[in-house]
Design a protein around this motif. Structure first.
Motif, PDB file in Angstrom:
ATOM      1  N   ASP A   1      45.768  41.504  32.919  1.00  0.00           N
ATOM      2  CA  ASP A   1      45.746  40.260  33.494  1.00  0.00           C
ATOM      3  C   ASP A   1      45.526  40.275  35.024  1.00  0.00           C
ATOM      4  OD1 ASP A   1      46.259  37.658  33.738  1.00  0.00           O
ATOM      5  OD2 ASP A   1      48.154  37.334  33.059  1.00  0.00           O
ATOM      6  N   LEU A   2      44.585  39.636  35.568  1.00  0.00           N
ATOM      7  CA  LEU A   2      44.257  39.578  36.891  1.00  0.00           C
ATOM      8  C   LEU A   2      44.621  38.124  37.281  1.00  0.00           C
ATOM      9  CD1 LEU A   2      41.065  41.770  37.225  1.00  0.00           C
ATOM     10  CD2 LEU A   2      43.600  42.363  37.357  1.00  0.00           C
ATOM     11  N   SER A   3      45.076  37.266  36.428  1.00  0.00           N
ATOM     12  CA  SER A   3      45.504  35.941  37.098  1.00  0.00           C
ATOM     13  C   SER A   3      46.195  35.633  38.021  1.00  0.00           C
ATOM     14  CB  SER A   3      45.827  35.012  35.904  1.00  0.00           C
ATOM     15  OG  SER A   3      47.064  35.482  35.554  1.00  0.00           O
ATOM     16  N   GLU A   4      47.174  36.837  38.567  1.00  0.00           N
ATOM     17  CA  GLU A   4      47.977  36.818  39.539  1.00  0.00           C
ATOM     18  C   GLU A   4      47.759  37.378  40.723  1.00  0.00           C
ATOM     19  OE1 GLU A   4      52.681  36.872  37.831  1.00  0.00           O
ATOM     20  OE2 GLU A   4      51.573  38.663  38.100  1.00  0.00           O
ATOM     21  N   ALA A   5      46.265  37.946  40.696  1.00  0.00           N
ATOM     22  CA  ALA A   5      45.973  38.703  41.969  1.00  0.00           C
ATOM     23  C   ALA A   5      45.530  37.787  42.847  1.00  0.00           C
ATOM     24  CB  ALA A   5      44.626  39.516  41.346  1.00  0.00           C
ATOM     25  N   ARG A   6      45.455  38.286  44.004  1.00  0.00           N
ATOM     26  CA  ARG A   6      45.203  37.244  45.496  1.00  0.00           C
ATOM     27  C   ARG A   6      43.782  37.256  45.328  1.00  0.00           C
ATOM     28  NH1 ARG A   6      48.174  38.429  51.295  1.00  0.00           N
ATOM     29  NH2 ARG A   6      47.449  36.578  52.189  1.00  0.00           N
ATOM     30  N   GLU A   7      42.971  38.312  45.182  1.00  0.00           N
ATOM     31  CA  GLU A   7      41.557  38.261  45.230  1.00  0.00           C
ATOM     32  C   GLU A   7      41.089  38.216  43.521  1.00  0.00           C
ATOM     33  OE1 GLU A   7      39.866  37.753  47.758  1.00  0.00           O
ATOM     34  OE2 GLU A   7      41.289  38.149  49.248  1.00  0.00           O
ATOM     35  N   GLN A   8      40.034  37.561  43.205  1.00  0.00           N
ATOM     36  CA  GLN A   8      39.608  37.409  42.005  1.00  0.00           C
ATOM     37  C   GLN A   8      38.288  38.336  41.709  1.00  0.00           C
ATOM     38  OE1 GLN A   8      41.232  35.980  39.249  1.00  0.00           O
ATOM     39  NE2 GLN A   8      42.998  36.183  40.618  1.00  0.00           N
ATOM     40  N   ARG A   9      37.704  38.747  42.905  1.00  0.00           N
ATOM     41  CA  ARG A   9      36.465  39.609  42.766  1.00  0.00           C
ATOM     42  C   ARG A   9      36.934  41.012  43.493  1.00  0.00           C
ATOM     43  NH1 ARG A   9      31.325  35.691  43.434  1.00  0.00           N
ATOM     44  NH2 ARG A   9      31.826  34.076  41.839  1.00  0.00           N
ATOM     45  N   PHE A  10      36.228  42.036  42.763  1.00  0.00           N
ATOM     46  CA  PHE A  10      36.584  43.226  43.502  1.00  0.00           C
ATOM     47  C   PHE A  10      35.145  44.137  43.335  1.00  0.00           C
ATOM     48  CE2 PHE A  10      40.172  42.035  40.600  1.00  0.00           C
ATOM     49  CZ  PHE A  10      41.172  42.081  41.724  1.00  0.00           C
ATOM     50  N   ASP A  11      35.264  44.781  44.502  1.00  0.00           N
ATOM     51  CA  ASP A  11      33.904  45.808  44.769  1.00  0.00           C
ATOM     52  C   ASP A  11      33.967  47.264  44.129  1.00  0.00           C
ATOM     53  OD1 ASP A  11      35.361  46.616  46.441  1.00  0.00           O
ATOM     54  OD2 ASP A  11      33.923  46.127  48.276  1.00  0.00           O
ATOM     55  N   SER A  12      35.232  47.526  43.835  1.00  0.00           N
ATOM     56  CA  SER A  12      35.640  48.897  43.269  1.00  0.00           C
ATOM     57  C   SER A  12      36.816  48.666  42.339  1.00  0.00           C
ATOM     58  CB  SER A  12      35.922  49.778  44.376  1.00  0.00           C
ATOM     59  OG  SER A  12      36.965  49.537  44.911  1.00  0.00           O
ATOM     60  N   LEU A  13      36.856  49.929  41.474  1.00  0.00           N
ATOM     61  CA  LEU A  13      38.269  49.779  40.753  1.00  0.00           C
ATOM     62  C   LEU A  13      39.165  49.935  41.452  1.00  0.00           C
ATOM     63  CD1 LEU A  13      37.077  51.901  37.487  1.00  0.00           C
ATOM     64  CD2 LEU A  13      37.882  49.527  37.646  1.00  0.00           C
ATOM     65  N   HIS A  14      39.083  50.764  42.571  1.00  0.00           N
ATOM     66  CA  HIS A  14      40.256  51.194  43.410  1.00  0.00           C
ATOM     67  C   HIS A  14      40.993  49.629  43.923  1.00  0.00           C
ATOM     68  CE1 HIS A  14      42.107  51.972  47.565  1.00  0.00           C
ATOM     69  NE2 HIS A  14      42.440  52.857  46.942  1.00  0.00           N
ATOM     70  N   ALA A  15      39.941  49.075  44.331  1.00  0.00           N
ATOM     71  CA  ALA A  15      40.475  47.440  44.913  1.00  0.00           C
ATOM     72  C   ALA A  15      41.257  46.985  43.913  1.00  0.00           C
ATOM     73  CB  ALA A  15      39.387  46.876  45.344  1.00  0.00           C
ATOM     74  N   CYS A  16      40.873  47.126  42.417  1.00  0.00           N
ATOM     75  CA  CYS A  16      41.603  46.465  41.346  1.00  0.00           C
ATOM     76  C   CYS A  16      42.955  46.992  41.188  1.00  0.00           C
ATOM     77  CB  CYS A  16      40.664  46.271  40.235  1.00  0.00           C
ATOM     78  SG  CYS A  16      41.301  45.479  38.733  1.00  0.00           S
ATOM     79  N   PHE A  17      42.749  48.352  41.030  1.00  0.00           N
ATOM     80  CA  PHE A  17      44.169  49.036  40.663  1.00  0.00           C
ATOM     81  C   PHE A  17      45.171  48.986  41.816  1.00  0.00           C
ATOM     82  CE2 PHE A  17      41.785  52.948  38.836  1.00  0.00           C
ATOM     83  CZ  PHE A  17      41.698  52.352  37.766  1.00  0.00           C
TER      84      PHE A  17
END
Length: 301
Positions: free
Chosen positions: A59-75
């Motif tokens: 669930d990425l609804s709490e993430a500060r950024e909603q778009r990521f340019d890599s999986l590392h940025a999402c992790f």
């Protein structure tokens, strides 16, 4: 069958789960994930996140950024400001991370539990008889971060970090299935032993042990100018002099894993905290006793 039902069926098949997450070249897979996660491609990242969601409740609804340019940025994503307030009570030690509470209990001997019926020697986890002895009479609490959770961890109390011991090792999965089957798993995996003193509780000792796992490419500790990972041989013992306020970010994992929290005598689990409970960073994990037992806090011999 919807995604949730399919995921539950997969997780219930323990043999298949154990085979796919452990009977693979674990270190090679972990190094590959470290490389793959850093590929900067929004399209590839979106596809990877879609696959990730098939197997987890991401669930990425709490993430500060909603778009990521890599999986590392999402992790390693940050959260929107204010979503993890830390309990301000100085008698409270908070959870350093979002987690599921695993095995927990008193430290009253040489062994503690990684799962029911599966003990491991505390001195082997810490690679130190002295530290294990110092924590006698205290409490251990195991916090498991799933791959879908927020992966950053924070200071559970105002504290000073005196030393970090990095221990290279294997990368077994740390999910409950593996913990039941692999003896002394936490003692086999890559980990860091972070020696702290609780500034507001008489400089009583606190030990945090982030344990890496399969696909966890590294452990980042902000006060060290180095990324701890499988290719970094040491030096293993790193003296520190870092003061942190309660809730200050300490670092992150690059996937799901575990933090073992060792606390001194005089602290008990906060109400509602028990094995299997989900907890968020900043939530009360342990509270100082209000009886005579608090006198032992601050003893560091």
């Amino acid at each position: 069958m919807n995604n949730t039902a399919w995921r539950e069926k997969f997780l219930l098949n323990e043999d298949l789960n154990f085979l796919l997450t452990n009977r693979i070249p674990r270190v090679a897979a972990t190094r590959f994930m470290g490389w793959y996660s850093r590929i900067r491609s929004p399209v590839l990242t979106r596809l990877s996140i879609a696959v990730w969601r098939l197997f987890t409740d991401l669930d990425l609804s709490e993430a500060r950024e909603q778009r990521f340019d890599s999986l590392h940025a999402c992790f390693t994503r940050e959260l929107k400001p204010g979503l993890r307030p830390f309990d301000a009570d100085p008698a409270t030690v908070c959870s350093p991370s979002d987690a599921i509470v695993g095995a927990c209990g008193p430290i009253d001997g040489t062994d503690v539990l990684q799962a029911k019926g599966s003990p491991y020697p505390l001195r082997e986890l810490l690679r130190s008889d002295a530290i294990a002895q110092r924590m006698q009479g205290g409490r251990y609490t195991t916090l498991r971060l799933t791959s879908a959770m927020y992966h950053r961890f924070h200071a559970p109390h105002a504290l000073a970090v005196d030393r970090v011991t990095y221990i290279s090792g294997d990368t077994w999965n740390v999910n409950p299935i593996a913990l039941k089957r692999v003896q002394r798993l936490f003692c086999k995996n890559e980990r860091a032993v972070i020696e702290c003193r609780l500034s507001g509780l008489g400089n009583a000792p606190l030990i945090l042990v982030p344990v890496a796992a399969v696909l966890v490419a590294s452990i980042r500790l902000h006060w060290l100018n180095v990324l701890l990972h499988l290719r970094w041989p040491g030096p293993n013992v790193i003296p520190c002099a870092a003061a942190m306020s309660k809730g200050e970010e300490m670092g992150w994992f690059e996937h799901g894993s575990t933090i073992i929290v060792l606390t001194p005598p005089g602290l008990d689990l906060a109400p509602g905290i028990q094995s299997g409970v989900r907890i968020k960073a900043g939530q009360a994990l342990l509270r100082q006793r209000t009886d005579g037992a608090t006198a032992s806090l601050g003893h560091t011999d």
